[in-house]
Structure formats: structure tokens, C-alpha cells
Write an enzyme that holds these catalytic residues in place. Structure first.
Site, PDB file in Angstrom:
ATOM      1  CG  ASP A  54      -1.646  -1.302   1.432  1.00 33.63           C
ATOM      2  OD1 ASP A  54      -2.078  -1.912   0.451  1.00 33.63           O
ATOM      3  OD2 ASP A  54      -1.751  -1.730   2.602  1.00 33.63           O
ATOM      4  CD  GLU A 211      -8.526  -2.959  -0.472  1.00 38.80           C
ATOM      5  OE1 GLU A 211      -8.567  -3.010   0.765  1.00 38.80           O
ATOM      6  OE2 GLU A 211      -8.174  -3.925  -1.174  1.00 38.80           O
TER       7      GLU A 211
END
Length: 505
Positions: A54, A211
Site C-alpha cells: 500500500d 479501498e
């Protein structure tokens, strides 16, 4: 994303004059290996072959900064680059998570910091992150290589994830986030300081496992860049609207199975690049770099017509030496190197770099097993193969205490160490007793090729004896495999680590 205009990444990537970060002293150019900088003006993906999942990246002037998810490992490393390909670790955001006793009690595996966002505004760096059961938190600093503020609790709340702040052109602050389980996306107004949400939020999008949103503005459009489809097999999509709260139109910009969930970064010369992760088995989610080209219709083309690239020309930026994040350590300073991360919160009274200069001292703390042992120190596993060696002085281990090195896969450990039992020092591997140690200094080693690790010891640092069965390295608790140093067990004893050599390819 607009050529030669300071727009990208939420209006926060200002080119205002800022003292450049001071990375660790630069070593001579590293050798070319099978990933990263190829020394000929090109790079091969991944650019970071370790678990920087991420990733978020910003540009401030000529400097680039990267942060990533760390979960239950402490600190959130800050990496620095001048070309988006060669990186060094320059610091960490925090020394512990003062949120809940579970981070002291080794009960927060797979929790901790998920998908942080880094932003720069008016001379200050801001880092926002959610922990899945605790809330939304922020730290800030004027110098990302130095000390950061105390943690600011923006909102104590469960089941939020992946926050991203955005200051609009009129100065109004917003924050977009998802919910645990990947969706929906919700936008809140914030105060100008970014310390307080001003409303309950407005849902702006639902999608399949939506997300990791990053919001920015370009050419009068509001964009939200996000992954969809899941960690292993998802792709990247882009939403855009003339209004921040939508409605949004959508376009898939990277096919499923591509690198995804990351940051778009604009260069001063008009180039745009995408830094993202790709799941890679036991190593975790490694970092890729893809070129991005904006069309006249204000939609971008990522990579090779929406597909990843294996090798490409480096960003058009001044050249420099080949650099990779540091791993070796001689513990020659009173500050722990930023390549190290504690498994959960450390006990500061149980380790020291000053009691015996040139050595790291780990005091044993009571624990029934290694996964519950505090002050276990870790580094990410790097590359396709490597060797992790440590020199230990175990003179002062107390009866029943253990110290050594281990591979770590989630919360499963493959250790080799020394235990004091019946007054004797004994080599121990995977819980089985080995030969008695007739001296107080020993070298311990973990080597790995692919997902297979092997453990060994040496009495002189050059001749090695393998012990135990091979260790299978795995992705677990949302993190790639790691190498560790440990000392635990009841009693007033300790182990000293004199140096660590960690080489990989």
C-alpha cells in the site's frame, strides 16, 4: 498530472523550498542486480523487492518520500529518493503505538497501521493512517528524517481503513476513507489543521472491494484513484467528477492482476508515474513503478496500455548512484537504525545501545514462546536470496533464557539460538537442543533461496554448521516474511549483538 504546473497529489506536493532530507551517508554505487536500477538508464520491476505494501509517495521539490503499511510492526519507515527508483530509509514516524494495551501485550498481529497517506502542505508533512479496531490517527513534522509529533487522534472509531486527506484550492480540508471489508468510500470535511472531522461523512462510491483511495484535482476534475478486486488479483481504477461529492464516472486503468493501490506522482517536467504494490508470495507485496501518460481527454493511460511493464526507462531526473535500503548494522551509534522495526511495541527499559557501546543489548523478558516475546527486532526479507548473520555474546543469559535469530512468517517463527539450561549454554534450533556451546560468542545465520530458509551456527564467523530442517517462508498476518533478533525468558539476563550482516540479491 498537468505539465509543469504544481497540481498533483491533492495540491499538497508543493515545490516550496524545504531543506532536503538527510539520508544515511551515501555509500558507493551498489552493484546491479535483477531488479531496480539496471545502471543503463532503465529499471526493472520491482523497484523495492520487499514488503512495502500500500505504498504512498509524494514529491516535495526534488525529493520523493515513501511510506507503506506496517501493521503490527512499529514505526512506519520513511524512505527517500531523488529519482523514484533508488531509495534509502531515512527515519520512522513513531517509536510506539500508544493506543491500546494489545500493542504491548503482543495481541495485535495483523492490526496496527493500514495504508497510510503522506502529504505536504505549507512546510509541514502530514501522515494519516487508520488501525482497524482503534481509529484514525495523524502525525506531522517539518523534517521527515527527524522527529515527528506526538500522535493526534482525529477520531476514535472501529472498522475504518485507508484514509487520504485533501486540501482543495479554496483551502477547505477533506478526508476520504473506506471501511474494513473494502468499501464504501466516504468523504468528510475536516478543519484546516487536519485534526478534526466536521461531519458524519457522505458516501460517494461503492465498488467491488473498493479501498485505498487517493483523491486529487486536475484541470477542474476531481479524481479518486483506487484499487478494486482484492489484494491478490485486483486492478486499478480511476473515478472522476466535476464535483467532489460526485457523481463519479469510472475507468479501469490497470487490468486485474496488475500492480495496484498506490500513488500517482507528478514531476516538474510533466511526467507522471504510478508507484504501487504487487503480491509476491512469501515476500509480501513488493513495490512497482509504472509510467503514466495523460490524454487530451483528461484520462490517463497507465503502463503499457493498461498493463504492467517489466522494464522501462527511468524517470527523466538527474542521475546518481545505485542505492538500496540499508540492512547491515554494527550498532555503532546510540540510535537504532531505521531499517529495524520492533514486533509490536518495545519495552524501552529492556534494550540499549549505550550500556555496551558497539553492541545492541536485549534483555530477556518473560514469554512462553517467541511470537509473544517483546523486543523482537525485525527487518523485511529482501530479494530472491539472501544471508542474515549476527554475532552474539551470550555470556549473561539467565537460566532458561534464549537468544538468537529467526525467520518470521506471520506469527510463526523458525529460530536458531542459544539457551542456558542446567547452567550450560546449548545451541537450540526449532525447539530441539543441539550441541553444547563451550564459548560465550557465537555467530548465527539464516540463509534463504526463494521461500526456503536454512539455519546455521559458527564458532568463528567463517565455518558454518547447518542445523534443523529447512524453514518454509510464507506470507502471513498481512505481511511478508522477515528476519529477526530475539532474547526472551524470565530472569535478569541479556544477550549482546555485536554486528549484523545482511546481504541479498
Amino acid at each position: 498530472m498537468k505539465s509543469k504546473l504544481p497540481l498533483l497529489l491533492l495540491g499538497l506536493l508543493s515545490c516550496a523550498t524545504l531543506p532536503a532530507a538527510q539520508p544515511a551517508p551515501v555509500t558507493p554505487s551498489a552493484p546491479v542486480i535483477g531488479w531496480g536500477d539496471q545502471g543503463d538508464g532503465t529499471y526493472r520491476n520491482p523497484i523495492l523487492k520487499a514488503d512495502y505494501s500500500d505504498p504512498d509517495v509524494i514529491r516535495v521539490g526534488d525529493d520523493f518520500y515513501l511510506v507503506a503499511s506496517e501493521f503490527h510492526f512499529i514505526g512506519i519507515q520513511v524512505l527517500h529518493s531523488r529519482d523514484l527508483v533508488n531509495w534509502r530509509i531515512i527515519g520512522q514516524v513513531f517509536p510506539r503505538l500508544p493506543i491500546d494495551p494489545k500493542y504491548d501485550e503482543m495481541r495485535a498481529y495483523a492490526q496496527g497501521t493500514w495504508a497510510p497517506t503522506l502529504r505536504f502542505r505549507n512546510g509541514t508533512f502530514y501522515l494519516y493512517v487508520c488501525t482497524p479496531q482503534d481509529g484514525l490517527f495523524m502525525w506531522h513534522t517539518r523534517n521527515p528524517a527527524g522527529a515527528w509529533s506526538e500522535m493526534v487522534t482525529v477520531k476514535a472509531v472501529a472498522n475504518w481503513e485507508d484514509p487520504c486527506p485533501f486540501w482543495d484550492e479554496d483551502g477547505q480540508a477533506y478526508l476520504v476513507h473506506g471501511r474494513k471489508g473494502a468499501g464504501p468510500l466516504i468523504i468528510h470535511k475536516m478543519n484546516a489543521e487536519g485534526t478534526q472531522l466536521l461531519d458524519e461523512g457522505v458516501e460517494v462510491y461503492r465498488g467491488p472491494v473498493a479501498e485505498g483511495p487517493k483523491v486529487f484535482r486536475r484541470h477542474g476534475w476531481y479524481y479518486i484513484s483506487l484499487p478494486e478486486g482484492g489484494v491478490e488479483v485486483g486492478g486499478q481504477v480511476l473515478l472522476r467528477s466535476r464535483q467532489l461529492y460526485g457523481p463519479y464516472e469510472k475507468r479501469q486503468v490497470l487490468v486485474d492482476g496488475s500492480p495496484h493501490q498506490g500513488a500517482l506522482v507528478d514531476l516538474e517536467n510533466g511526467e507522471t508515474w504510478f508507484v504501487a504494490f504487487k503480491s509476491t508470495g512469501h515476500l509480501g507485496r513488493v513495490t512497482h513503478l509504472l509510467p503514466v501518460r495523460w490524454g487530451e481527454d483528461d484520462w490517463p493511460v497507465f503502463g503499457d496500455a493498461g498493463r504492467t511493464v517489466a522494464q522501462a526507462k527511468k524517470p527523466t531526473l538527474p542521475g546518481g548512484p545505485i542505492l538500496r535500503p540499508q540492512t547491515d548494522d554494527e550498532f555503532s551509534t546510540p540510535v537504532l537504525g531505521p531499517q529495524w522495526q520492533w514486533n509490536h511495541n518495545p519495552d524501552p527499559a529492556a534494550w540499549s545501545l549505550v550500556e555496551r557501546p558497539g553492541w545492541l543489548r536485549l534483555r530477556g523478558l518473560p514469554a512462553p514462546e517467541l511470537k509473544l516475546a517483546r523486543n523482537t527486532l525485525t527487518q523485511k526479507l529482501w530479494g530472491d536470496a539472501g544471508t542474515f548473520e549476527a554475532r552474539l555474546d551470550v555470556t549473561h543469559l539467565a537460566e532458561g533464557q534464549k537468544a538468537g535469530v529467526a525467520f518470521m512468517s506471520g506469527n510463526v517463527f523458525g529460530p536458531i539460538g542459544v539457551m542456558r539450561v542446567g547452567g550450560r549454554l546449548v545451541i537450540e534450533v526449532e525447539g530441539a537442543k543441539g550441541p553444547e556451546l563451550k564459548q560465550s560468542t557465537v555467530w548465527l545465520r539464516g540463509t534463504y533461496v526463494g521461500d526456503v530458509g536454512r539455519l546455521a551456527y559458527s564458532l568463528d564467523g567463517s565455518t558454518w554448521t547447518e542445523l534443523g530442517a529447512p524453514v518454509t517462508l510464507k506470507f502471513g498476518q498481512w505481511k511478508g516474511a522477515r528476519v529477526t533478533l530475539y532474547c526472551y525468558g524470565a530472569g535478569d539476563g541479556h544477550a549482546d549483538i555485536g554486528e549484523v550482516r545482511y546481504r541479498y540479491q
